[in-house]
Design a protein around this motif. Structure first.
Motif, PDB file in Angstrom:
ATOM      1  N   GLY A 181      -7.851  -5.943 -19.440  1.00 41.13           N
ATOM      2  CA  GLY A 181      -6.712  -5.320 -18.796  1.00 41.13           C
ATOM      3  C   GLY A 181      -6.907  -3.816 -18.762  1.00 41.13           C
ATOM      4  N   ILE A 182      -6.272  -3.166 -17.801  1.00 38.45           N
ATOM      5  CA  ILE A 182      -6.322  -1.710 -17.679  1.00 38.45           C
ATOM      6  C   ILE A 182      -4.909  -1.212 -17.404  1.00 38.45           C
ATOM      7  N   VAL A 183      -4.524  -0.172 -18.112  1.00 40.72           N
ATOM      8  CA  VAL A 183      -3.275   0.526 -17.822  1.00 40.72           C
ATOM      9  C   VAL A 183      -3.651   1.885 -17.245  1.00 40.72           C
ATOM     10  N   VAL A 184      -3.158   2.174 -16.063  1.00 34.04           N
ATOM     11  CA  VAL A 184      -3.388   3.488 -15.470  1.00 34.04           C
ATOM     12  C   VAL A 184      -2.171   4.358 -15.760  1.00 34.04           C
ATOM     13  N   ALA A 185      -2.390   5.459 -16.478  1.00 28.06           N
ATOM     14  CA  ALA A 185      -1.326   6.439 -16.702  1.00 28.06           C
ATOM     15  C   ALA A 185      -1.260   7.295 -15.455  1.00 28.06           C
ATOM     16  N   GLY A 186      -0.549   6.801 -14.463  1.00 23.23           N
ATOM     17  CA  GLY A 186      -0.564   7.398 -13.141  1.00 23.23           C
ATOM     18  C   GLY A 186       0.188   8.708 -13.063  1.00 23.23           C
ATOM     19  N   VAL A 187      -0.030   9.420 -11.975  1.00 23.30           N
ATOM     20  CA  VAL A 187       0.760  10.619 -11.716  1.00 23.30           C
ATOM     21  C   VAL A 187       2.092  10.184 -11.107  1.00 23.30           C
ATOM     22  N   GLY A 188       3.142  10.972 -11.368  1.00 22.17           N
ATOM     23  CA  GLY A 188       4.439  10.666 -10.764  1.00 22.17           C
ATOM     24  C   GLY A 188       4.875   9.239 -11.010  1.00 22.17           C
ATOM     25  N   ASP A 189       5.146   8.524  -9.924  1.00 23.70           N
ATOM     26  CA  ASP A 189       5.677   7.164  -9.998  1.00 23.70           C
ATOM     27  C   ASP A 189       4.550   6.135 -10.118  1.00 23.70           C
ATOM     28  N   GLY A 190       3.590   6.402 -11.019  1.00 25.45           N
ATOM     29  CA  GLY A 190       2.499   5.471 -11.243  1.00 25.45           C
ATOM     30  C   GLY A 190       1.445   5.517 -10.159  1.00 25.45           C
ATOM     31  N   ASN A 191       1.255   6.675  -9.563  1.00 21.85           N
ATOM     32  CA  ASN A 191       0.328   6.805  -8.437  1.00 21.85           C
ATOM     33  C   ASN A 191      -1.060   7.254  -8.898  1.00 21.85           C
ATOM     34  N   MET A 192      -2.012   7.174  -7.969  1.00 20.58           N
ATOM     35  CA  MET A 192      -3.383   7.611  -8.250  1.00 20.58           C
ATOM     36  C   MET A 192      -4.085   7.876  -6.928  1.00 20.58           C
ATOM     37  N   THR A 193      -5.289   8.419  -6.997  1.00 17.69           N
ATOM     38  CA  THR A 193      -6.028   8.757  -5.781  1.00 17.69           C
ATOM     39  C   THR A 193      -6.483   7.499  -5.041  1.00 17.69           C
ATOM     40  N   THR A 194      -6.813   7.666  -3.756  1.00 21.72           N
ATOM     41  CA  THR A 194      -7.309   6.539  -2.958  1.00 21.72           C
ATOM     42  C   THR A 194      -8.585   5.931  -3.549  1.00 21.72           C
ATOM     43  N   PRO A 195      -9.576   6.737  -3.973  1.00 26.13           N
ATOM     44  CA  PRO A 195     -10.760   6.130  -4.608  1.00 26.13           C
ATOM     45  C   PRO A 195     -10.405   5.346  -5.877  1.00 26.13           C
ATOM     46  N   ASN A 224       6.098  -1.811  -5.694  1.00 26.17           N
ATOM     47  CA  ASN A 224       6.081  -1.645  -4.232  1.00 26.17           C
ATOM     48  C   ASN A 224       6.866  -0.440  -3.731  1.00 26.17           C
ATOM     49  N   ILE A 225       6.853   0.651  -4.483  1.00 28.01           N
ATOM     50  CA  ILE A 225       7.535   1.856  -4.009  1.00 28.01           C
ATOM     51  C   ILE A 225       6.556   2.719  -3.205  1.00 28.01           C
ATOM     52  N   GLU A 226       5.581   3.304  -3.863  1.00 30.27           N
ATOM     53  CA  GLU A 226       4.554   4.071  -3.148  1.00 30.27           C
ATOM     54  C   GLU A 226       3.214   3.338  -3.130  1.00 30.27           C
ATOM     55  N   THR A 227       3.085   2.336  -3.986  1.00 24.96           N
ATOM     56  CA  THR A 227       1.894   1.482  -4.004  1.00 24.96           C
ATOM     57  C   THR A 227       2.333   0.052  -3.727  1.00 24.96           C
ATOM     58  N   ASN A 228       1.629  -0.637  -2.849  1.00 32.81           N
ATOM     59  CA  ASN A 228       1.975  -2.020  -2.517  1.00 32.81           C
ATOM     60  C   ASN A 228       1.374  -2.951  -3.568  1.00 32.81           C
ATOM     61  N   THR A 234      -1.381  -5.752  -8.429  1.00 32.69           N
ATOM     62  CA  THR A 234      -1.155  -4.960  -9.638  1.00 32.69           C
ATOM     63  C   THR A 234       0.225  -5.238 -10.223  1.00 32.69           C
ATOM     64  N   VAL A 235       0.422  -4.719 -11.428  1.00 33.12           N
ATOM     65  CA  VAL A 235       1.667  -4.911 -12.180  1.00 33.12           C
ATOM     66  C   VAL A 235       2.321  -3.547 -12.381  1.00 33.12           C
ATOM     67  N   ALA A 236       3.630  -3.480 -12.208  1.00 30.90           N
ATOM     68  CA  ALA A 236       4.369  -2.246 -12.454  1.00 30.90           C
ATOM     69  C   ALA A 236       4.927  -2.268 -13.874  1.00 30.90           C
ATOM     70  N   SER A 237       4.778  -1.158 -14.590  1.00 33.51           N
ATOM     71  CA  SER A 237       5.117  -1.149 -16.022  1.00 33.51           C
ATOM     72  C   SER A 237       6.606  -1.052 -16.301  1.00 33.51           C
ATOM     73  N   MET A 238       7.418  -0.851 -15.281  1.00 30.86           N
ATOM     74  CA  MET A 238       8.869  -0.714 -15.440  1.00 30.86           C
ATOM     75  C   MET A 238       9.196   0.436 -16.410  1.00 30.86           C
TER      76      MET A 238
END
Length: 269
Positions: A181-195, A224-228, A234-238
């Protein structure tokens, strides 16, 4: 150092102790750096509604105005209090009572480093006298189906910190080195770069469960806010920050690697 092996040993020992009718509750001392993770782990795996109360200190016992002695006194008092039952694992620090689900460390050295963010405190404690504000409504302890009896190893889950121009090969490397498993500590609302999103897609295609959390440490990362998420798998961490998301994902992976079922855990736990 705190690690998965110690977590499993501690969780099994707490469950063993709480089975005794002579035990009203358990108080545990812990370093503050990973207190939020250990408390949440116990919040998920303790198979009892008896109080489990963790505490720590920001100042050593040799310091002027050491905070440890009163924190321990209060933790023991809460663990012995029948009205603390059914509230999940609690953390007593600085006269505050936090839920393990919410508590985060917010300052490197401040005695008042711990916060419960938007949901707020579960209660307050003054020299062993407790006032309750709320009961956490997430699934926990006796109601949880995440159990560790017979478990001797937790699956590897890595946290990858998002930033401008982040390297997607960090995600690929985690997969190549055995992360389930991987948890991405995303920017803002769980976002990340296209790559990075493309690397996440590669990971998901290989059966790795990827959770989007946020480095912000506040707010809710919804689907499904800024990432589908439906399209990405993927899973949203709530409400869970990256460190807590990692804990829940490790335990959820003992049950399933289906992203939809994992999302259900994040929605309820």
């Amino acid at each position: 150092d705190m690690n998965d092996e110690v977590w499993l040993k501690l969780g099994k020992r707490v469950n063993e102790i709480l089975k005794s009718p002579d035990v009203a509750g358990v108080a545990i001392t812990h370093g503050t750096d990973t207190l939020e993770e250990t408390s949440y782990f116990l919040h998920l795996v303790v198979d009892s509604d008896k109080p489990v109360v963790m505490t720590g200190s920001m100042r050593p016992s040799t310091a002027m105005s050491a905070d440890g002695p009163l924190n321990i006194y209060n933790a023991v008092a809460i663990a012995a209090d029948p009205t603390a039952k059914g509230r999940g694992v609690l953390v007593a620090v600085d006269d505050d009572i936090h839920s393990a689900h919410e508590i985060i460390k917010t300052h490197t050295t401040d005695v008042a480093t711990f916060s419960s963010r938007e949901p707020g405190l579960v209660g307050a404690v003054l020299f062993g006298s407790t006032t309750w504000y709320r009961t956490p409504n997430d699934v926990h302890t006796a109601s949880s189906d995440l159990r560790i009896e017979g478990v001797d190893k937790l699956p590897r889950v890595d946290i990858i910190y998002a930033h401008a121009s982040m390297s997607p090969d960090m995600i690929d490397a985690a997969v190549q080195n055995g992360a389930k498993g991987i948890v991405v500590a995303g920017v803002g609302d769980g976002n990340m770069t296209t790559p990075a999103l493309e690397a996440v897609e590669r990971a998901v295609a290989k059966g790795v469960v990827v959770v989007r959390s946020s480095r912000v440490n506040g707010g809710i990362i919804r689907r499904n806010i800024e990432t589908n998420d439906d399209q990405m798998g993927t899973v949203a961490s709530m409400e869970l920050n990256p460190s807590k998301a990692r804990v829940l994902l490790q335990l959820a992976l003992l049950k399933t690697s289906d992203p939809a079922r994992v999302q259900d855990y994040f929605n309820r736990y």
